[in-house]
Design a protein around this motif. Structure first.
Motif, PDB file in Angstrom:
ATOM      1  N   HIS A  62      -4.398   5.968  -3.355  1.00  0.00           N
ATOM      2  CA  HIS A  62      -3.305   5.116  -3.839  1.00  0.00           C
ATOM      3  C   HIS A  62      -1.964   5.369  -3.183  1.00  0.00           C
ATOM      4  O   HIS A  62      -0.931   4.974  -3.720  1.00  0.00           O
ATOM      5  N   VAL A 104       5.321  16.523   8.937  1.00  0.00           N
ATOM      6  CA  VAL A 104       4.002  16.539   9.567  1.00  0.00           C
ATOM      7  C   VAL A 104       3.184  15.392   8.990  1.00  0.00           C
ATOM      8  O   VAL A 104       2.872  15.368   7.800  1.00  0.00           O
ATOM      9  N   GLY A 105       2.847  14.426   9.846  1.00  0.00           N
ATOM     10  CA  GLY A 105       2.075  13.252   9.423  1.00  0.00           C
ATOM     11  C   GLY A 105       2.911  11.988   9.549  1.00  0.00           C
ATOM     12  O   GLY A 105       3.961  11.869   8.912  1.00  0.00           O
ATOM     13  N   ASN A 129      -3.891   6.295  12.474  1.00  0.00           N
ATOM     14  CA  ASN A 129      -5.249   6.866  12.562  1.00  0.00           C
ATOM     15  C   ASN A 129      -5.668   7.587  11.284  1.00  0.00           C
ATOM     16  O   ASN A 129      -6.838   7.845  11.064  1.00  0.00           O
ATOM     17  N   ARG A 148      -0.712  14.377  15.204  1.00  0.00           N
ATOM     18  CA  ARG A 148      -1.599  14.713  16.324  1.00  0.00           C
ATOM     19  C   ARG A 148      -2.343  13.483  16.831  1.00  0.00           C
ATOM     20  O   ARG A 148      -2.902  13.490  17.918  1.00  0.00           O
ATOM     21  N   GLY A 208      -4.545  10.572  -3.181  1.00  0.00           N
ATOM     22  CA  GLY A 208      -5.864  10.012  -3.462  1.00  0.00           C
ATOM     23  C   GLY A 208      -6.071   8.687  -2.755  1.00  0.00           C
ATOM     24  O   GLY A 208      -5.797   8.542  -1.562  1.00  0.00           O
ATOM     25  N   HIS A 241     -14.094   8.011   2.038  1.00  0.00           N
ATOM     26  CA  HIS A 241     -14.398   6.734   1.384  1.00  0.00           C
ATOM     27  C   HIS A 241     -14.648   5.680   2.450  1.00  0.00           C
ATOM     28  O   HIS A 241     -13.924   5.601   3.435  1.00  0.00           O
ATOM     29  N   ALA A 281       3.106  15.957   4.938  1.00  0.00           N
ATOM     30  CA  ALA A 281       2.659  14.578   4.652  1.00  0.00           C
ATOM     31  C   ALA A 281       1.397  14.330   5.469  1.00  0.00           C
ATOM     32  O   ALA A 281       1.255  13.292   6.119  1.00  0.00           O
ATOM     33  N   ALA A 282       0.478  15.302   5.422  1.00  0.00           N
ATOM     34  CA  ALA A 282      -0.695  15.269   6.304  1.00  0.00           C
ATOM     35  C   ALA A 282      -1.895  14.583   5.665  1.00  0.00           C
ATOM     36  O   ALA A 282      -3.021  14.695   6.175  1.00  0.00           O
ATOM     37  N   LEU A 324      -3.088  21.964   6.071  1.00  0.00           N
ATOM     38  CA  LEU A 324      -1.741  22.299   6.554  1.00  0.00           C
ATOM     39  C   LEU A 324      -1.088  23.340   5.640  1.00  0.00           C
ATOM     40  O   LEU A 324      -0.466  24.298   6.119  1.00  0.00           O
ATOM     41  N   THR A 374       0.981  15.102  18.927  1.00  0.00           N
ATOM     42  CA  THR A 374       1.435  16.499  18.860  1.00  0.00           C
ATOM     43  C   THR A 374       0.858  17.147  17.604  1.00  0.00           C
ATOM     44  O   THR A 374       1.185  16.750  16.488  1.00  0.00           O
ATOM     45  N   GLU A 375       0.014  18.127  17.806  1.00  0.00           N
ATOM     46  CA  GLU A 375      -0.648  18.774  16.665  1.00  0.00           C
ATOM     47  C   GLU A 375       0.160  19.971  16.171  1.00  0.00           C
ATOM     48  O   GLU A 375       0.644  20.772  16.977  1.00  0.00           O
ATOM     49  N   MET A 410      -7.284  -8.641  -6.625  1.00  0.00           N
ATOM     50  CA  MET A 410      -8.135  -7.505  -6.276  1.00  0.00           C
ATOM     51  C   MET A 410      -9.011  -7.265  -7.511  1.00  0.00           C
ATOM     52  O   MET A 410      -8.505  -7.173  -8.633  1.00  0.00           O
ATOM     53  N   MET A 419       0.282   2.186  -2.259  1.00  0.00           N
ATOM     54  CA  MET A 419       0.936   1.464  -3.360  1.00  0.00           C
ATOM     55  C   MET A 419       2.068   2.272  -4.008  1.00  0.00           C
ATOM     56  O   MET A 419       2.896   1.717  -4.712  1.00  0.00           O
TER      57      MET A 419
HETATM   58  C1  FAD Z   1     -11.097   3.498   2.475  1.00  0.00           C
HETATM   59  C2  FAD Z   1      -9.737   3.682   1.855  1.00  0.00           C
HETATM   60  C3  FAD Z   1      -9.211   2.687   1.029  1.00  0.00           C
HETATM   61  C4  FAD Z   1      -7.951   2.853   0.445  1.00  0.00           C
HETATM   62  N1  FAD Z   1      -7.412   1.827  -0.290  1.00  0.00           N
HETATM   63  C5  FAD Z   1      -6.139   1.931  -0.744  1.00  0.00           C
HETATM   64  C6  FAD Z   1      -5.516   0.843  -1.403  1.00  0.00           C
HETATM   65  O1  FAD Z   1      -6.109  -0.233  -1.573  1.00  0.00           O
HETATM   66  N2  FAD Z   1      -4.227   1.003  -1.832  1.00  0.00           N
HETATM   67  C7  FAD Z   1      -3.545   2.182  -1.642  1.00  0.00           C
HETATM   68  O2  FAD Z   1      -2.403   2.287  -2.082  1.00  0.00           O
HETATM   69  N3  FAD Z   1      -4.116   3.219  -1.021  1.00  0.00           N
HETATM   70  C8  FAD Z   1      -5.384   3.122  -0.559  1.00  0.00           C
HETATM   71  N4  FAD Z   1      -5.950   4.184   0.092  1.00  0.00           N
HETATM   72  C9  FAD Z   1      -5.209   5.446   0.169  1.00  0.00           C
HETATM   73  C10 FAD Z   1      -4.064   5.377   1.161  1.00  0.00           C
HETATM   74  O3  FAD Z   1      -4.512   4.818   2.380  1.00  0.00           O
HETATM   75  C11 FAD Z   1      -3.515   6.787   1.361  1.00  0.00           C
HETATM   76  O4  FAD Z   1      -3.199   7.367   0.107  1.00  0.00           O
HETATM   77  C12 FAD Z   1      -2.253   6.775   2.210  1.00  0.00           C
HETATM   78  O5  FAD Z   1      -2.439   6.002   3.374  1.00  0.00           O
HETATM   79  C13 FAD Z   1      -1.894   8.202   2.556  1.00  0.00           C
HETATM   80  O6  FAD Z   1      -0.838   8.160   3.482  1.00  0.00           O
HETATM   81  P1  FAD Z   1      -0.358   9.505   4.129  1.00  0.00           P
HETATM   82  O7  FAD Z   1       0.811   9.155   4.963  1.00  0.00           O
HETATM   83  O8  FAD Z   1      -0.202  10.537   3.072  1.00  0.00           O
HETATM   84  O9  FAD Z   1      -1.617  10.025   4.997  1.00  0.00           O
HETATM   85  P2  FAD Z   1      -2.271   9.490   6.338  1.00  0.00           P
HETATM   86  O10 FAD Z   1      -2.063   8.050   6.548  1.00  0.00           O
HETATM   87  O11 FAD Z   1      -3.692   9.987   6.333  1.00  0.00           O
HETATM   88  O12 FAD Z   1      -1.459  10.243   7.465  1.00  0.00           O
HETATM   89  C14 FAD Z   1      -1.555  11.639   7.621  1.00  0.00           C
HETATM   90  C15 FAD Z   1      -1.339  11.926   9.085  1.00  0.00           C
HETATM   91  O13 FAD Z   1      -1.216  13.342   9.250  1.00  0.00           O
HETATM   92  C16 FAD Z   1      -1.683  13.652  10.528  1.00  0.00           C
HETATM   93  N5  FAD Z   1      -1.988  15.085  10.582  1.00  0.00           N
HETATM   94  C17 FAD Z   1      -2.813  15.771   9.761  1.00  0.00           C
HETATM   95  N6  FAD Z   1      -2.813  17.080  10.099  1.00  0.00           N
HETATM   96  C18 FAD Z   1      -1.981  17.209  11.158  1.00  0.00           C
HETATM   97  C19 FAD Z   1      -1.568  18.306  11.956  1.00  0.00           C
HETATM   98  N7  FAD Z   1      -2.009  19.555  11.749  1.00  0.00           N
HETATM   99  N8  FAD Z   1      -0.700  18.087  12.959  1.00  0.00           N
HETATM  100  C20 FAD Z   1      -0.210  16.829  13.204  1.00  0.00           C
HETATM  101  N9  FAD Z   1      -0.590  15.757  12.491  1.00  0.00           N
HETATM  102  C21 FAD Z   1      -1.451  15.945  11.457  1.00  0.00           C
HETATM  103  C22 FAD Z   1      -2.911  12.762  10.700  1.00  0.00           C
HETATM  104  O14 FAD Z   1      -3.208  12.557  12.067  1.00  0.00           O
HETATM  105  C23 FAD Z   1      -2.484  11.480   9.975  1.00  0.00           C
HETATM  106  O15 FAD Z   1      -2.034  10.477  10.866  1.00  0.00           O
HETATM  107  C24 FAD Z   1      -7.211   4.057   0.673  1.00  0.00           C
HETATM  108  C25 FAD Z   1      -7.732   5.047   1.504  1.00  0.00           C
HETATM  109  C26 FAD Z   1      -8.969   4.871   2.098  1.00  0.00           C
HETATM  110  C27 FAD Z   1      -9.517   5.951   2.990  1.00  0.00           C
END
Ligand code: FAD
Length: 388
Positions: free
Chosen positions: A340, A14-15, A45, A40, A338, A229, A206-207, A214, A176-177, A244, A343
């Motif tokens: 990060h 998921v995600g 996004n 979803r 968080g 943020h 991985a949401a 979730l 797809t949610e 940076m 990275m």
């Molecule tokens: C302003 C900002 C600056 C940042 N700067 C950095 C940086 O410089 N370096 C760095 O390493 N990290 C940075 N980060 C953090 C980094 O972007 C995130 O830690 C990382 O992108 C998380 O990835 P993810 O795949 O876990 O989550 P996401 O990319 O948020 O993806 C989660 C997905 O889950 C989906 N989802 C959630 N619930 C459901 C559901 N019920 N059903 C279906 N889909 C669902 C969402 O639609 C979303 O697309 C930053 C974040 C922000 C907000």
């Protein structure tokens, strides 16, 4: 295969952010399957399409340094592996301290990364402008610097992984949610989704910022909390800034992209939770402009091109949550990254895949498993460098 009545997927992720896609990639390459990734929204996004692209290895906890170091190696070979240019540029990370306690903090981080074999340096205030020309060193008591840290463009990384997982036979279901987690006898049996039920013996959370929501759908409270943020990009300038730059006092961070824009943010006190959405605020624009111009006076005439925001998925100890939930067999966490997650994604998602495949992992479960919040050991590491 599709999510819908009667559909079956061995593994449902998921995600479709950087963590979900990278996990799917590692699993597919290992021959696991069938795999479905559901999101979803649209590609990028979540936070993966809203971040600053910073990639650093300066951390307080050795385990995080190792994950970050492995991830830097992965981003260095990313172009060859995926055929996409993510513009990974190792221009360094420069941390700024304005007080003795902050400098002691950086000194501890520098010792840790040096003991891990990285060539970090502690800087005197007068050395700082050498790494960031034009930066006003007034108020600084020192800094730390690591040349092999850097920045990348998040979007091509997502596009590359998107193409790679589809090529590997992963079923990618955007729009797809996931609305429910199906269980029987304390083990996962599948998902309820907006496109119908999906049978799965493994579900990966991985949401991102919605990971806590979730887990709650599965009846599993976790201490993950979403914090919004904000971030902005300025008009482009001729390239002058390699690293940076991150200031400990207020979480100000900024870098210059290869297109010349200054991209950065600052920690604001927004209410936690996802309910209020992802707006931008004029308070952030004012605070960020003041902070940036205070440190780099020469950019005071520069216009802001755009501003946006996204969610960090924070945990109480600043470390991610990786591995199977001891309360529900087949439910795996890949969250809590968080600010990060980008990275750490290549290395952390490999550990998620190892956990699902039942392979041995070098991660200390006391440090990364959700179990640490359920029966916390008395003395466990906390990652305190949660900035930039
Ligand atoms: C302003 C900002 C600056 C940042 N700067 C950095 C940086 O410089 N370096 C760095 O390493 N990290 C940075 N980060 C953090 C980094 O972007 C995130 O830690 C990382 O992108 C998380 O990835 P993810 O795949 O876990 O989550 P996401 O990319 O948020 O993806 C989660 C997905 O889950 C989906 N989802 C959630 N619930 C459901 C559901 N019920 N059903 C279906 N889909 C669902 C969402 O639609 C979303 O697309 C930053 C974040 C922000 C907000």
């Amino acid at each position: 295969m599709s999510a819908g009545p009667g559909a079956t997927s061995g593994i449902a992720i998921v995600g479709a952010g950087i963590i979900g896609l990278y996990t799917a990639y590692h699993l597919a390459r290992a021959g696991a399957g069938p795999i479905t990734v559901l999101d979803r929204g649209w590609l990028s996004n979540g936070a993966s399409g809203r971040n600053g692209g910073g990639v650093r290895q300066q951390w307080e906890t050795p385990a995080t340094v190792r994950l970050a170091r492995e991830s830097v190696a992965a981003y260095r070979r990313f172009g060859r592996e995926f055929g996409f240019n993510i513009w990974f540029r190792q221009g360094g990370y420069l941390f700024l301290a304005e007080s003795e306690p902050e400098l002691r903090h950086l000194s501890g981080v520098t010792s840790t990364i040096r003991s891990e074999g990285l060539d970090g340096k502690l800087l005197r205030p007068e050395e700082v402008p050498h790494y960031a020309p034009g930066l006003d060193p007034g108020g600084l008591v020192g800094g730390s610097y690591l040349h092999s840290d850097g920045t990348l463009y998040p979007f091509p990384a997502l596009w590359a992984l998107n193409e790679a997982v589809v090529r590997e036979g992963v079923n990618l279901r955007m729009g797809t949610e996931v609305t429910g987690i199906r269980t029987e006898d304390a083990r996962v049996t599948g998902l309820a989704t907006s496109a119908g039920p999906l049978v799965a013996s493994v579900v990966v959370n991985a949401a991102g910022g919605w990971a806590g929501d979730l887990s709650a759908l599965a009846g599993l409270p976790t201490p993950n909390h979403a914090t919004r943020h904000e971030i902005l990009a300025t008009e482009p300038l001729k390239p002058f800034l390699d690293p940076m730059v991150v200031r400990l006092r207020d979480g100000l961070y900024f870098s210059q992209t290869m297109r010349g824009e200054i991209v950065g943010g600052l920690t604001m006190a927004h209410p936690t939770g996802t309910r209020a959405g992802m707006p931008s605020s004029s308070a952030f624009l004012r605070a960020m402009s003041r902070a940036l111009v205070g440190l780099l006076p020469s950019i005071r005439h520069l216009g802001v091109l755009r501003a946006w925001s996204g969610f960090y998925d924070d945990t109480p100890d600043g470390l991610p949550v990786i591995g199977e939930d001891p309360r529900l067999r087949g439910f795996f966490h890949a969250n809590g990254f968080g600010g990060h997650g980008f990275m750490l994604a290549p290395a952390a998602s490999r550990r998620v895949a190892q956990a699902i495949l039942g392979e041995r992992s070098d991660l200390d479960p006391g440090q990364f498993s959700v179990g640490r919040f359920l029966t916390p050991p008395a003395d466990r590491p906390v990652e305190g460098l949660q900035l930039g």
